[in-house]
Motif scaffolding. Structure first.
Motif, PDB file in Angstrom:
ATOM      1  N   ASP A  17      -4.412   4.814  -7.678  1.00 39.77           N
ATOM      2  CA  ASP A  17      -5.387   3.832  -8.143  1.00 39.77           C
ATOM      3  C   ASP A  17      -6.674   4.588  -8.414  1.00 39.77           C
ATOM      4  O   ASP A  17      -7.399   4.954  -7.479  1.00 39.77           O
ATOM      5  CB  ASP A  17      -5.602   2.750  -7.077  1.00 39.77           C
ATOM      6  N   ALA A  18      -6.956   4.866  -9.684  1.00 36.63           N
ATOM      7  CA  ALA A  18      -8.122   5.667 -10.049  1.00 36.63           C
ATOM      8  C   ALA A  18      -9.423   4.982  -9.669  1.00 36.63           C
ATOM      9  O   ALA A  18     -10.390   5.637  -9.274  1.00 36.63           O
ATOM     10  CB  ALA A  18      -8.100   5.967 -11.549  1.00 36.63           C
ATOM     11  N   GLU A  19      -9.447   3.661  -9.754  1.00 35.90           N
ATOM     12  CA  GLU A  19     -10.675   2.928  -9.435  1.00 35.90           C
ATOM     13  C   GLU A  19     -11.072   3.119  -7.977  1.00 35.90           C
ATOM     14  O   GLU A  19     -12.245   3.278  -7.656  1.00 35.90           O
ATOM     15  CB  GLU A  19     -10.494   1.438  -9.740  1.00 35.90           C
ATOM     16  N   ARG A  20     -10.097   3.108  -7.093  1.00 40.81           N
ATOM     17  CA  ARG A  20     -10.362   3.317  -5.672  1.00 40.81           C
ATOM     18  C   ARG A  20     -10.337   4.795  -5.283  1.00 40.81           C
ATOM     19  O   ARG A  20     -10.638   5.136  -4.152  1.00 40.81           O
ATOM     20  CB  ARG A  20      -9.332   2.587  -4.808  1.00 40.81           C
ATOM     21  N   ASP A  21      -9.944   5.659  -6.208  1.00 40.55           N
ATOM     22  CA  ASP A  21      -9.698   7.074  -5.913  1.00 40.55           C
ATOM     23  C   ASP A  21      -8.700   7.184  -4.768  1.00 40.55           C
ATOM     24  O   ASP A  21      -8.892   7.923  -3.797  1.00 40.55           O
ATOM     25  CB  ASP A  21     -11.003   7.801  -5.563  1.00 40.55           C
ATOM     26  N   ALA A  22      -7.605   6.422  -4.897  1.00 37.40           N
ATOM     27  CA  ALA A  22      -6.588   6.354  -3.848  1.00 37.40           C
ATOM     28  C   ALA A  22      -5.270   6.899  -4.365  1.00 37.40           C
ATOM     29  O   ALA A  22      -4.815   6.523  -5.456  1.00 37.40           O
ATOM     30  CB  ALA A  22      -6.417   4.911  -3.374  1.00 37.40           C
ATOM     31  N   THR A  23      -4.666   7.781  -3.591  1.00 35.68           N
ATOM     32  CA  THR A  23      -3.375   8.368  -3.939  1.00 35.68           C
ATOM     33  C   THR A  23      -2.412   8.207  -2.767  1.00 35.68           C
ATOM     34  O   THR A  23      -2.763   8.527  -1.630  1.00 35.68           O
ATOM     35  CB  THR A  23      -3.524   9.868  -4.273  1.00 35.68           C
ATOM     36  N   VAL A  24      -1.235   7.699  -3.043  1.00 38.75           N
ATOM     37  CA  VAL A  24      -0.230   7.477  -2.008  1.00 38.75           C
ATOM     38  C   VAL A  24       1.090   8.098  -2.450  1.00 38.75           C
ATOM     39  O   VAL A  24       1.537   7.897  -3.583  1.00 38.75           O
ATOM     40  CB  VAL A  24      -0.022   5.971  -1.735  1.00 38.75           C
ATOM     41  N   VAL A  25       1.693   8.869  -1.563  1.00 46.30           N
ATOM     42  CA  VAL A  25       3.022   9.421  -1.817  1.00 46.30           C
ATOM     43  C   VAL A  25       4.026   8.604  -1.016  1.00 46.30           C
ATOM     44  O   VAL A  25       3.823   8.343   0.179  1.00 46.30           O
ATOM     45  CB  VAL A  25       3.090  10.913  -1.453  1.00 46.30           C
ATOM     46  N   ILE A  26       5.089   8.200  -1.683  1.00 44.44           N
ATOM     47  CA  ILE A  26       6.114   7.351  -1.070  1.00 44.44           C
ATOM     48  C   ILE A  26       7.444   8.094  -1.070  1.00 44.44           C
ATOM     49  O   ILE A  26       7.877   8.604  -2.101  1.00 44.44           O
ATOM     50  CB  ILE A  26       6.269   6.024  -1.839  1.00 44.44           C
ATOM     51  N   GLY A  27       8.057   8.161   0.092  1.00 45.16           N
ATOM     52  CA  GLY A  27       9.374   8.785   0.211  1.00 45.16           C
ATOM     53  C   GLY A  27      10.376   7.778   0.740  1.00 45.16           C
ATOM     54  O   GLY A  27      10.084   7.034   1.686  1.00 45.16           O
ATOM     55  N   THR A  28      11.552   7.743   0.138  1.00 43.34           N
ATOM     56  CA  THR A  28      12.597   6.803   0.546  1.00 43.34           C
ATOM     57  C   THR A  28      13.774   7.562   1.135  1.00 43.34           C
ATOM     58  O   THR A  28      14.238   8.558   0.560  1.00 43.34           O
ATOM     59  CB  THR A  28      13.064   5.957  -0.655  1.00 43.34           C
ATOM     60  N   ASN A  29      14.253   7.085   2.276  1.00 38.25           N
ATOM     61  CA  ASN A  29      15.390   7.712   2.940  1.00 38.25           C
ATOM     62  C   ASN A  29      16.687   7.251   2.269  1.00 38.25           C
ATOM     63  O   ASN A  29      17.020   6.075   2.285  1.00 38.25           O
ATOM     64  CB  ASN A  29      15.404   7.322   4.413  1.00 38.25           C
ATOM     65  N   SER A  30      17.397   8.197   1.689  1.00 39.44           N
ATOM     66  CA  SER A  30      18.639   7.843   0.967  1.00 39.44           C
ATOM     67  C   SER A  30      19.865   7.867   1.852  1.00 39.44           C
ATOM     68  O   SER A  30      20.975   7.663   1.366  1.00 39.44           O
ATOM     69  CB  SER A  30      18.851   8.802  -0.210  1.00 39.44           C
TER      70      SER A  30
END
Length: 269
Positions: free
Chosen positions: A249-262
C-alpha cells in the motif's frame, strides 16, 4: 473531561506544543484536553508531551483500526501502516480460525483482527513482560490469550501444525539505521521492538524458518517489512518452502509478505 478549559488556555497549549516541534499541535491539544481529569492533570500531560514523551504514552492509548489500544511507556506504539497487515490477514481468515500474533507488543494486531472477525481463537506472544501485560489488557476483552516468551517457545505444543493465520510485526530496522528513527522512537520505545540486526531481518528469519512446522496445511504467515527489504524477505520465505507473494500500500508506505503453507498434513505431536 469534567472541567472547563478556556480559549486562552487552549491557545497557549497549542503554542507550547508547536514550539516543541509537534506537527499536529491543534489535534494533540484536543486529545490532551479531552483525556485530562483536571486542570492540574492537563498541565502535567502537556509538560510530558513538551518534554518529548510520545503522545500515546501521555494519554495512555493509540488509535488502531478504529480501536483504542491501551499502551504504556516501554511498549511499542502500533503504527497506522500496520493496519494494512491487519486487512490482509482479515481477507485470508475464516470464522473459527486459530490466529497467532508473534511479537505481539501491545496486542493491537490481534485485537483488531478479533474485533473485525469476531469468532476466532486468538493467541499472542512476546518476550517483553511489559508488552505481554499490556497486550492482555487489549486482547482478553476479545477472548484472546497472551504468553510470555521467545517467539514459538512461548506457544503451547498443541498449536504445532494447527495455526491458520500467523501474523508477526517483527523488529525490522537495520541496526545502523536506528539512529535515523524519529527522536521519540529512539528515546522512548524499546530497542527490542525496533532493532532487527545488521540487515533488519534477524528475527524475521527465525519466525519464517519455523513457520511451516506451526502452520496448518493452507495456513498463512504474514509479516510486515519495508519496501527495500521485500526482495530479501521473499527469498527467506521461499527458502522455507512457503508459497510467497508481496502486497503493498503505497499510500501507507506499508509492505507485507505473505507465505502459504502448501503442506497437506499436520506434523505429529
Amino acid at each position: 473531561m469534567n472541567f472547563l478549559v478556556d480559549h486562552h488556555t487552549v491557545t497557549s497549549i497549542v503554542y507550547k506544543l508547536r514550539s516543541a516541534g509537534c506537527v499536529f499541535a491543534e489535534e494533540e491539544t484536543q486529545l490532551l484536553v479531552s483525556e485530562a481529569q483536571s486542570l492540574e492533570d492537563l498541565t502535567k500531560k502537556v509538560e510530558m508531551r513538551v518534554e518529548g514523551l510520545p503522545l500515546e504514552y501521555v494519554i495512555g492509548w493509540a488509535l488502531f483500526c478504529g480501536l483504542r489500544i491501551e499502551v504504556e511507556q516501554g511498549v511499542f506504539v502500533p503504527r497506522h501502516r500496520t493496519e494494512f497487515l491487519v486487512r490482509q490477514a482479515e481477507d485470508l481468515a475464516c470464522s473459527g480460525d486459530l490466529v497467532v500474533d508473534l511479537c505481539c507488543g501491545s496486542g493491537a494486531i490481534g485485537a483488531a483482527l478479533a474485533a473485525a472477525m469476531g469468532d476466532i481463537m486468538l493467541y499472542g506472544s512476546d518476550i517483553d513482560p511489559i508488552a505481554t501485560r499490556c497486550a492482555r489488557k487489549n486482547v482478553t476483552k476479545f477472548g484472546g490469550h497472551v504468553f510470555e516468551g521467545d517467539l514459538y517457545e512461548a506457544l503451547p505444543r498443541w498449536m504445532r501444525g494447527r495455526i491458520n493465520i500467523l501474523v508477526a510485526n517483527v523488529p525490522y530496522v537495520p541496526t545502523k539505521a536506528m539512529e535515523l528513527l524519529p527522536l521519540e522512537a529512539r528515546l522512548y520505545e524499546p530497542n527490542l521492538a525496533l532493532d532487527g540486526g545488521v540487515d533488519g531481518l534477524n528475527i524475521l528469519r527465525r519466525v519464517v524458518k519455523e513457520a511451516p512446522d506451526w502452520l496448518a496445511p493452507g495456513g498463512h504467515l504474514l509479516i510486515e517489512t519495508s519496501e527495500m527489504q521485500a526482495p530479501q524477505t521473499i527469498e527467506v520465505f521461499a527458502h522455507s518452502g512457503l508459497v510467497t507473494k508481496v502486497v503493498r500500500d503505497a499510500e501507507r508506505d506499508a509492505t507485507v509478505v505473505i507465505g502459504t503453507n502448501s503442506g497437506d498434513s499436520p506434523p505429529a505431536l
